[in-house]
Design a protein around this motif. Sequence first.
Motif, PDB file in Angstrom:
ATOM      1  N   GLY A   1       0.760  -1.222  -0.089  1.00  9.06           N
ATOM      2  CA  GLY A   1      -0.059   0.050   0.024  1.00  9.06           C
ATOM      3  C   GLY A   1       0.896   1.100  -0.053  1.00  9.06           C
ATOM      4  N   HIS A   2       2.122   1.052   0.480  1.00 10.94           N
ATOM      5  CA  HIS A   2       3.050   2.397   0.281  1.00 10.94           C
ATOM      6  C   HIS A   2       3.834   2.359  -0.826  1.00 10.94           C
ATOM      7  CE1 HIS A   2       2.126   3.402   4.476  1.00 10.94           C
ATOM      8  NE2 HIS A   2       2.207   2.045   4.913  1.00 10.94           N
ATOM      9  N   LEU A   3       3.810   1.342  -1.671  1.00 17.54           N
ATOM     10  CA  LEU A   3       4.711   1.450  -2.884  1.00 17.54           C
ATOM     11  C   LEU A   3       3.652   1.592  -4.117  1.00 17.54           C
ATOM     12  CD1 LEU A   3       7.042  -1.470  -2.033  1.00 17.54           C
ATOM     13  CD2 LEU A   3       7.391   0.816  -1.908  1.00 17.54           C
ATOM     14  N   LYS A   4       3.336   2.866  -4.384  1.00 19.40           N
ATOM     15  CA  LYS A   4       2.141   3.097  -5.279  1.00 19.40           C
ATOM     16  C   LYS A   4       2.660   3.527  -6.655  1.00 19.40           C
ATOM     17  CE  LYS A   4      -1.739   2.604  -2.873  1.00 19.40           C
ATOM     18  NZ  LYS A   4      -2.731   1.779  -3.067  1.00 19.40           N
ATOM     19  N   GLU A   5       4.131   3.537  -6.885  1.00 17.10           N
ATOM     20  CA  GLU A   5       4.703   4.002  -8.102  1.00 17.10           C
ATOM     21  C   GLU A   5       5.686   3.010  -8.540  1.00 17.10           C
ATOM     22  OE1 GLU A   5       6.850   5.680  -4.735  1.00 17.10           O
ATOM     23  OE2 GLU A   5       5.011   6.064  -5.259  1.00 17.10           O
ATOM     24  N   THR A   6       5.508   2.694  -9.923  1.00 17.64           N
ATOM     25  CA  THR A   6       6.505   1.864 -10.549  1.00 17.64           C
ATOM     26  C   THR A   6       7.376   2.816 -11.336  1.00 17.64           C
ATOM     27  OG1 THR A   6       5.288  -0.202 -10.308  1.00 17.64           O
ATOM     28  CG2 THR A   6       6.819   0.036 -12.184  1.00 17.64           C
ATOM     29  N   THR A   7       8.695   2.769 -11.106  1.00 17.10           N
ATOM     30  CA  THR A   7       9.530   3.449 -12.129  1.00 17.10           C
ATOM     31  C   THR A   7      10.260   2.498 -13.186  1.00 17.10           C
ATOM     32  OG1 THR A   7      11.436   3.365 -10.726  1.00 17.10           O
ATOM     33  CG2 THR A   7      10.122   5.244 -10.583  1.00 17.10           C
ATOM     34  N   PHE A   8      10.627   2.956 -14.520  1.00 16.68           N
ATOM     35  CA  PHE A   8      11.052   1.771 -15.362  1.00 16.68           C
ATOM     36  C   PHE A   8      12.102   2.799 -16.192  1.00 16.68           C
ATOM     37  CE2 PHE A   8       6.887   2.898 -16.742  1.00 16.68           C
ATOM     38  CZ  PHE A   8       7.145   3.721 -18.013  1.00 16.68           C
ATOM     39  N   THR A   9      13.219   2.029 -16.586  1.00 15.66           N
ATOM     40  CA  THR A   9      14.193   2.752 -17.358  1.00 15.66           C
ATOM     41  C   THR A   9      14.334   2.342 -18.861  1.00 15.66           C
ATOM     42  OG1 THR A   9      15.836   1.076 -16.701  1.00 15.66           O
ATOM     43  CG2 THR A   9      15.411   2.925 -15.194  1.00 15.66           C
ATOM     44  N   SER A  10      13.647   1.248 -19.129  1.00 13.65           N
ATOM     45  CA  SER A  10      13.927   0.781 -20.514  1.00 13.65           C
ATOM     46  C   SER A  10      12.715  -0.053 -21.133  1.00 13.65           C
ATOM     47  CB  SER A  10      15.167   0.067 -20.655  1.00 13.65           C
ATOM     48  OG  SER A  10      15.296  -0.406 -22.181  1.00 13.65           O
ATOM     49  N   TYR A  11      11.874   0.745 -21.544  1.00 12.53           N
ATOM     50  CA  TYR A  11      10.383   0.141 -22.076  1.00 12.53           C
ATOM     51  C   TYR A  11      10.366   0.381 -23.528  1.00 12.53           C
ATOM     52  CZ  TYR A  11       7.982  -1.348 -17.931  1.00 12.53           C
ATOM     53  OH  TYR A  11       7.802  -1.879 -16.636  1.00 12.53           O
ATOM     54  N   ASP A  12      10.162  -0.437 -24.508  1.00  8.88           N
ATOM     55  CA  ASP A  12       9.878  -0.226 -25.687  1.00  8.88           C
ATOM     56  C   ASP A  12       8.285   0.095 -26.008  1.00  8.88           C
ATOM     57  OD1 ASP A  12       8.695  -2.855 -25.680  1.00  8.88           O
ATOM     58  OD2 ASP A  12      10.448  -3.701 -26.652  1.00  8.88           O
ATOM     59  N   HIS A  13       7.948   0.289 -27.214  1.00  7.25           N
ATOM     60  CA  HIS A  13       6.577   0.543 -27.604  1.00  7.25           C
ATOM     61  C   HIS A  13       5.746  -0.450 -27.143  1.00  7.25           C
ATOM     62  CE1 HIS A  13       8.074   3.862 -30.312  1.00  7.25           C
ATOM     63  NE2 HIS A  13       7.006   4.371 -30.010  1.00  7.25           N
ATOM     64  N   GLU A  14       6.123  -1.836 -27.416  1.00 11.70           N
ATOM     65  CA  GLU A  14       5.070  -2.964 -27.000  1.00 11.70           C
ATOM     66  C   GLU A  14       4.861  -2.868 -25.247  1.00 11.70           C
ATOM     67  OE1 GLU A  14       4.849  -7.657 -27.166  1.00 11.70           O
ATOM     68  OE2 GLU A  14       6.656  -6.821 -27.648  1.00 11.70           O
ATOM     69  N   ARG A  15       5.884  -2.604 -24.573  1.00 11.82           N
ATOM     70  CA  ARG A  15       5.572  -2.444 -23.028  1.00 11.82           C
ATOM     71  C   ARG A  15       4.720  -1.384 -22.674  1.00 11.82           C
ATOM     72  NH1 ARG A  15       9.925  -4.632 -19.129  1.00 11.82           N
ATOM     73  NH2 ARG A  15       7.970  -5.125 -18.026  1.00 11.82           N
ATOM     74  N   MET A  16       4.920  -0.313 -23.525  1.00 12.23           N
ATOM     75  CA  MET A  16       4.150   1.150 -23.276  1.00 12.23           C
ATOM     76  C   MET A  16       2.780   0.713 -23.595  1.00 12.23           C
ATOM     77  SD  MET A  16       6.139   3.549 -21.988  1.00 12.23           S
ATOM     78  CE  MET A  16       5.138   4.559 -22.017  1.00 12.23           C
ATOM     79  N   PHE A  17       2.634  -0.150 -24.665  1.00 18.70           N
ATOM     80  CA  PHE A  17       0.965  -0.310 -24.901  1.00 18.70           C
ATOM     81  C   PHE A  17       0.554  -1.303 -24.086  1.00 18.70           C
ATOM     82  CE2 PHE A  17       2.031   0.747 -29.499  1.00 18.70           C
ATOM     83  CZ  PHE A  17       1.142   1.938 -29.579  1.00 18.70           C
ATOM     84  N   TYR A  18       1.306  -2.037 -23.576  1.00 18.18           N
ATOM     85  CA  TYR A  18       0.846  -3.046 -22.374  1.00 18.18           C
ATOM     86  C   TYR A  18       0.366  -2.293 -21.161  1.00 18.18           C
ATOM     87  CZ  TYR A  18       0.865  -6.769 -18.731  1.00 18.18           C
ATOM     88  OH  TYR A  18       0.375  -7.426 -17.638  1.00 18.18           O
ATOM     89  N   ALA A  19       1.344  -1.318 -20.860  1.00 19.55           N
ATOM     90  CA  ALA A  19       0.992  -0.438 -19.477  1.00 19.55           C
ATOM     91  C   ALA A  19      -0.056   0.269 -19.759  1.00 19.55           C
ATOM     92  CB  ALA A  19       2.172   0.297 -19.184  1.00 19.55           C
ATOM     93  N   SER A  20      -0.218   0.952 -20.943  1.00 15.75           N
ATOM     94  CA  SER A  20      -1.402   1.863 -21.042  1.00 15.75           C
ATOM     95  C   SER A  20      -2.642   1.136 -21.264  1.00 15.75           C
ATOM     96  CB  SER A  20      -1.152   2.300 -22.854  1.00 15.75           C
ATOM     97  OG  SER A  20      -0.147   3.202 -23.060  1.00 15.75           O
TER      98      SER A  20
END
Length: 251
Positions: free
Chosen positions: A100-119
């Motif tokens: 509950g205290h870890l509400k944000e995920t940071t990432f350093t290397s996402y391609d378009h495919e993973r960006m669409f997945y997250a979206s």
Amino acid sequence: MDLQKTIGFVRTLEKELALFNVDPSDPIVEELTAFFETQNVRITGNRTPPGTPSEIAVLGARSEVHTIVDLALLRELITHSPVSPDEVGVVDTEYEAVLGHLKETTFTSYDHERMFYASREIENRAHRVGYGTIHAGFQRCSIMNRQQPTYRALAQRGLDVHVYGVPDATPPDIDRGQVHTSETTEIAATWFVVFDGAGDDTQKSALVAEEQAEDNFYGVWTYDPVIVDRALDHLERTYVVTGDTRSCSGA
């Protein structure tokens, strides 16, 4: 706070999960580091004088303690909640004391495919809620056009839809949604999907990322309502209220 500064702001919110008096041969520090690889949290091992509690973990930030848990809970978490390469973000479960205290995920290397997945995760959440406001920017109208069915469906579902892109192609028809075309560096460089949760803090979510190299994104996926509200406020003030962009309701 603009979208790029929002990413920087999240980086300043790094938390520390400190493990106390764990056997030096225990691999738990490495296991937790791998488990929370994309979370904005640093795992440390610490020793205190003999007679003090062992096998406990303290989660905190900037000398503020969020929670203290038995290490057995964390061992159970990593045993029963394996993380796949496509899993990002935190879903609250019985491990709410920590997650509950870890509400944000940071990432350093996402391609378009993973960006669409997250979206898609945020878009699906907005569709399930069925109302509220969603803002989405895919850098260019040519990319936005490929998302037309998703955002037409959200508009038809009853959401207030705003999509953004540099006008390198004819903007898509989003039904009752608004298409904002802009030549700003921010719109050209960032990919974002921000949902206001229809006023419910537990449903708010945002993906905000900056393209730092071709098909390589750096950013944050968050369910923290404070961070989501910051992004929403910026988008509303900069592009919706002021009318600084060319806006249309279809092609």
